[in-house]
Write a protein that holds these residues in place. Structure first.
Motif, mmCIF file in Angstrom:
data_model
loop_
_atom_site.group_PDB
_atom_site.id
_atom_site.type_symbol
_atom_site.label_atom_id
_atom_site.label_comp_id
_atom_site.label_asym_id
_atom_site.label_seq_id
_atom_site.Cartn_x
_atom_site.Cartn_y
_atom_site.Cartn_z
ATOM 1 N N GLY A 67 0.803 -1.208 0.000
ATOM 2 C CA GLY A 67 0.000 0.000 0.000
ATOM 3 C C GLY A 67 0.838 1.261 0.000
ATOM 4 N N ALA A 68 1.965 1.235 0.705
ATOM 5 C CA ALA A 68 2.775 2.440 0.845
ATOM 6 C C ALA A 68 3.717 2.651 -0.326
ATOM 7 C CB ALA A 68 3.581 2.381 2.141
ATOM 8 N N TYR A 69 4.033 1.580 -1.047
ATOM 9 C CA TYR A 69 4.944 1.672 -2.173
ATOM 10 C C TYR A 69 4.303 1.043 -3.407
ATOM 11 C CZ TYR A 69 8.439 2.601 1.436
ATOM 12 O OH TYR A 69 9.126 3.131 2.492
ATOM 13 N N ALA A 70 4.810 1.419 -4.563
ATOM 14 C CA ALA A 70 4.334 0.805 -5.797
ATOM 15 C C ALA A 70 4.768 -0.662 -5.838
ATOM 16 C CB ALA A 70 4.888 1.554 -7.003
ATOM 17 N N HIS A 71 4.026 -1.468 -6.595
ATOM 18 C CA HIS A 71 4.395 -2.872 -6.727
ATOM 19 C C HIS A 71 5.704 -3.019 -7.496
ATOM 20 C CE1 HIS A 71 -0.212 -3.591 -6.434
ATOM 21 N NE2 HIS A 71 0.331 -3.248 -5.279
ATOM 22 N N ALA A 72 5.949 -2.107 -8.434
ATOM 23 C CA ALA A 72 7.205 -2.076 -9.181
ATOM 24 C C ALA A 72 7.499 -0.635 -9.581
ATOM 25 C CB ALA A 72 7.137 -2.967 -10.413
ATOM 26 N N GLU A 73 8.770 -0.322 -9.685
ATOM 27 C CA GLU A 73 9.196 1.014 -10.083
ATOM 28 C C GLU A 73 10.128 0.891 -11.285
ATOM 29 O OE1 GLU A 73 11.052 2.438 -6.586
ATOM 30 O OE2 GLU A 73 9.204 2.550 -5.400
ATOM 31 N N ILE A 74 9.855 1.668 -12.305
ATOM 32 C CA ILE A 74 10.679 1.677 -13.506
ATOM 33 C C ILE A 74 11.547 2.936 -13.457
ATOM 34 C CG2 ILE A 74 10.709 1.506 -16.014
ATOM 35 C CD1 ILE A 74 9.275 -0.800 -14.572
ATOM 36 N N GLY A 75 12.852 2.750 -13.500
ATOM 37 C CA GLY A 75 13.773 3.883 -13.472
ATOM 38 C C GLY A 75 14.745 3.819 -14.621
ATOM 39 N N SER A 76 15.545 4.839 -14.747
ATOM 40 C CA SER A 76 16.505 4.921 -15.842
ATOM 41 C C SER A 76 17.924 4.914 -15.296
ATOM 42 C CB SER A 76 16.261 6.198 -16.659
ATOM 43 O OG SER A 76 17.252 6.359 -17.645
ATOM 44 N N TYR A 77 18.803 4.204 -15.991
ATOM 45 C CA TYR A 77 20.220 4.293 -15.655
ATOM 46 C C TYR A 77 20.765 5.647 -16.115
ATOM 47 C CZ TYR A 77 19.985 -0.756 -14.863
ATOM 48 O OH TYR A 77 19.653 -1.996 -14.402
ATOM 49 N N SER A 78 21.893 6.031 -15.575
ATOM 50 C CA SER A 78 22.478 7.323 -15.908
ATOM 51 C C SER A 78 22.880 7.381 -17.392
ATOM 52 C CB SER A 78 23.710 7.572 -15.027
ATOM 53 O OG SER A 78 24.312 8.801 -15.342
ATOM 54 N N TYR A 79 22.595 8.510 -18.026
ATOM 55 C CA TYR A 79 22.956 8.735 -19.426
ATOM 56 C C TYR A 79 23.219 10.219 -19.632
ATOM 57 C CZ TYR A 79 18.208 10.547 -20.015
ATOM 58 O OH TYR A 79 17.057 11.287 -19.900
ATOM 59 N N LEU A 80 23.786 10.578 -20.782
ATOM 60 C CA LEU A 80 24.084 11.967 -21.106
ATOM 61 C C LEU A 80 22.953 12.552 -21.931
ATOM 62 C CD1 LEU A 80 27.885 11.687 -22.034
ATOM 63 C CD2 LEU A 80 26.870 12.360 -19.847
ATOM 64 N N ASP A 81 22.415 13.687 -21.475
ATOM 65 C CA ASP A 81 21.346 14.332 -22.232
ATOM 66 C C ASP A 81 21.921 15.111 -23.410
ATOM 67 O OD1 ASP A 81 22.471 16.587 -21.147
ATOM 68 O OD2 ASP A 81 20.796 17.030 -19.785
ATOM 69 N N GLU A 82 21.059 15.867 -24.112
ATOM 70 C CA GLU A 82 21.506 16.591 -25.301
ATOM 71 C C GLU A 82 22.553 17.659 -24.995
ATOM 72 O OE1 GLU A 82 17.710 18.446 -23.685
ATOM 73 O OE2 GLU A 82 18.469 16.430 -24.160
ATOM 74 N N ASN A 83 22.640 18.067 -23.729
ATOM 75 C CA ASN A 83 23.634 19.059 -23.332
ATOM 76 C C ASN A 83 24.908 18.425 -22.789
ATOM 77 O OD1 ASN A 83 21.883 21.246 -23.965
ATOM 78 N ND2 ASN A 83 20.847 20.962 -21.975
ATOM 79 N N GLY A 84 24.970 17.084 -22.814
ATOM 80 C CA GLY A 84 26.143 16.385 -22.306
ATOM 81 C C GLY A 84 26.186 16.263 -20.807
ATOM 82 N N VAL A 85 25.038 16.496 -20.157
ATOM 83 C CA VAL A 85 24.973 16.409 -18.699
ATOM 84 C C VAL A 85 24.439 15.037 -18.297
ATOM 85 C CG1 VAL A 85 23.979 17.393 -16.600
ATOM 86 C CG2 VAL A 85 24.610 18.889 -18.511
#
Length: 428
Positions: A67-85
């Protein structure tokens, strides 16, 4: 030639029952029988209550985690955006949410912004875990039995924030109060990053059923959280809820495929798996410890039967000369111990079941008598002591008690069966 009587014939039950009802002159035997009976009853009762509480605690913990948390969480690994950050933001969260909703078994999915801030009200401060979600997500949050009732108007969520009941109590917050949130990595200026300080009205006070969640969590409208935590155009995670949370592991491959490369799936079992495994180990250890208690109680049956065999030596000799076989004598004294074990087991299960069904009321009384210190939700994480009687747990308790009761009777019963009738009657 007369045929031998069948094992456990009616006369064997009759003799065993007469021996159990010892006369006043044989009060020692009767006393040992009562001690054995009470010991087995208390041992089985403790085993049933403990297993019920452990099962209830695990169920309550799982329910509150779900109830307090989602059954699953989808996240992203670190990557470089269009600005190189380097970043982990999910910029296509709307499309990803739609893909996850298309997975069979998924009931709902929503993007979330997650960050931490210092919450200040008056002279009180606390670290807050801020969730940026849509109003519907907060509306679907379950409130569990025993948790504080929610306060305020959830319909005004877009105009303020929702605060956990524990945090509201710690900071002294009420509906309509203004809570200051300080976020260190706030406004970017030419001179660097300065903290962002915003003030929000408390429009709703909720309870997720877990004391640790209620004392630290704040819900904020999704768009406002994007601005407050510098997540414009992105989300930190996608929360996923499924029809069968207990079977979430089987859905991970499908969720991973829908999430795509560079994304990860984190389930509620990954979050709490270590604690659940610790609970399972503790259940086994508690069962073994209480099994020793039942064993000690059943050993009193052996003592009582040894005294009974000694006192009934003359009777054994007479019965043997009348034609009773060693097997009949063995079964008579085996029945004496079995009667005690069965009666104690039935009484223990009945008493343990009554206590388990009323454990919450009993614990409330103990908590009241102790001045409220017997049950601290901030330590145990849940607001009440649950109990769940399961057929498997009751069956284990019954099986253990009966097996031990039957085993400990074998030695004194064999001793009685092998008694020489001539020696038994020599001095009579």
């Amino acid at each position: 030639m007369a045929s031998r009587p069948a094992p456990f014939a009616p006369f064997e039950f009759m003799i065993a029952w007469r021996y159990l009802r010892a006369r006043r002159a044989e009060g020692g035997v009767s006393t040992m029988t009562w001690i054995s009976l009470i010991g087995i009853t208390l041992g089985v009762m403790a085993l049933v209550v403990t297993l019920a509480v452990r099962a209830g605690f695990r169920t309550e913990f799982v329910n509150t985690v779900i109830g307090a948390y989602a059954h699953a969480e989808i996240g992203s690994y670190s990557y470089l955006d269009e600005n190189g950050v380097s970043t982990t933001a999910i910029t296509d969260y709307e499309a990803l949410t739609a893909q996850l909703l298309a997975v069979p078994g998924v009931t709902r999915a929503n993007p979330r912004v997650l960050g931490y801030a210092m919450a200040t009200y008056g002279n009180q401060s606390a670290v807050a875990e801020v969730h940026g979600v849509a109003a519907k997500v907060l509306r679907d949050l379950p409130t569990f039995e025993g948790a504080p009732e929610p306060l305020g108007d959830i319909g005004r969520f877009d105009q303020g924030i929702a605060v956990g009941a524990g945090m509201a109590r710690t900071l002294g917050l009420g509906i309509g109060d203004k809570l200051k949130l300080i976020q260190p990595n706030g406004v970017k200026t030419a001179f660097g990053v300065s903290p962002r300080v915003n003030v929000y009205e408390v429009v709703y006070i909720f309870s997720a059923g877990r004391a640790d969640v209620d004392s630290a969590r704040i819900y904020m409208p999704f768009a406002e959280a994007q601005s407050f935590f510098n997540r414009e155009g992105g989300a930190d995670q996608i929360e996923v809820y499924v029809e069968r949370p207990e079977e979430i592991d089987a859905m991970v491959p499908a969720l991973q495929e829908a999430a795509g490369e560079g994304r990860y799936v984190w389930t509620w079992k990954d979050r709490s798996g270590a604690f659940l495994r610790a609970l399972s180990i503790e259940d086994d250890v508690m069962f073994l410890i209480l099994a020793l208690v039942v064993l000690i109680a059943t050993l009193n049956i052996t003592s009582g039967l040894i005294m009974l065999v000694k006192n009934k030596g003359r009777d054994i000799g007479i019965l043997r000369t009348m034609g009773l076989t060693e097997g009949s004598i063995l079964r008579v004294f085996f029945l004496c111990g079995a009667f005690t074990g069965i009666t104690g087991t039935i009484a223990g299960v009945a008493l343990g079941s009554v206590i388990a069904w009323n454990i919450d009321a009993i614990m409330s009384g103990v908590n009241w008598l102790s001045g409220g210190g017997a049950w601290d939700p901030s330590i145990r994480g849940i607001y009440r002591l649950p109990a769940e009687l399961r057929a498997w747990d009751v069956g284990r308790a019954v099986g253990l008690s009966l097996i031990l009761s039957f085993l400990v009777t074998i030695f004194p019963a064999r001793r009685a069966a092998r008694m020489n009738p001539v020696e038994a009657l020599r001095y009579e």
